[in-house]
Scaffold this active site. Structure first.
Site, PDB file in Angstrom:
ATOM      1  N   ARG A 144      -0.973  -8.737  -5.720  1.00 62.52           N
ATOM      2  CA  ARG A 144      -1.116  -8.006  -6.986  1.00 62.52           C
ATOM      3  C   ARG A 144       0.196  -7.998  -7.770  1.00 62.52           C
ATOM      4  NH1 ARG A 144      -3.068  -2.338  -5.926  1.00 62.52           N
ATOM      5  NH2 ARG A 144      -1.859  -2.660  -4.044  1.00 62.52           N
ATOM      6  N   ASN A 190      -7.104  -4.153  -5.870  1.00 63.36           N
ATOM      7  CA  ASN A 190      -7.756  -4.523  -4.616  1.00 63.36           C
ATOM      8  C   ASN A 190      -9.174  -3.981  -4.602  1.00 63.36           C
ATOM      9  OD1 ASN A 190      -5.531  -5.812  -3.513  1.00 63.36           O
ATOM     10  ND2 ASN A 190      -4.815  -4.014  -2.426  1.00 63.36           N
TER      11      ASN A 190
END
Length: 89
Positions: free
Chosen positions: A18, A36
């Protein structure tokens, strides 16, 4: 401008993926978010003006972070969303 949701599958959680996406998207001037998902994948939502830009962004998603291993990226156009910046959720 169109909004797209991208689902990234593979080893993409717990490997700074990320953070990689935020840095890349910010450098390219994209707005949206990355988060996520409970199934182990990562969702990326971005605004893109041109399909060529989207294809380049997807190719970079496959590059990933050092320890990630991206197996598949799916893309779907969704209703337009407005973002101010790119964030990690």
């Amino acid at each position: 401008m169109n909004t797209y949701t991208l689902n990234v599958r593979g080893r993409v959680q717990g490997v700074n993926y990320r953070r990689f996406v935020v840095e890349m998207a910010t450098a390219l001037g994209y707005v949206g978010y990355v988060k996520n998902l409970t199934d182990g994948s990562v969702e990326v939502v971005i605004n893109a003006t041109y399909e060529e830009d989207l294809e380049f962004f997807i190719s970079k998603l496959y590059d990933g972070s050092m320890f990630s291993d991206v197996h598949d990226v799916t893309c779907k156009k969704i209703d337009k969303l407005i973002f101010d910046d790119f964030e990690k959720r």
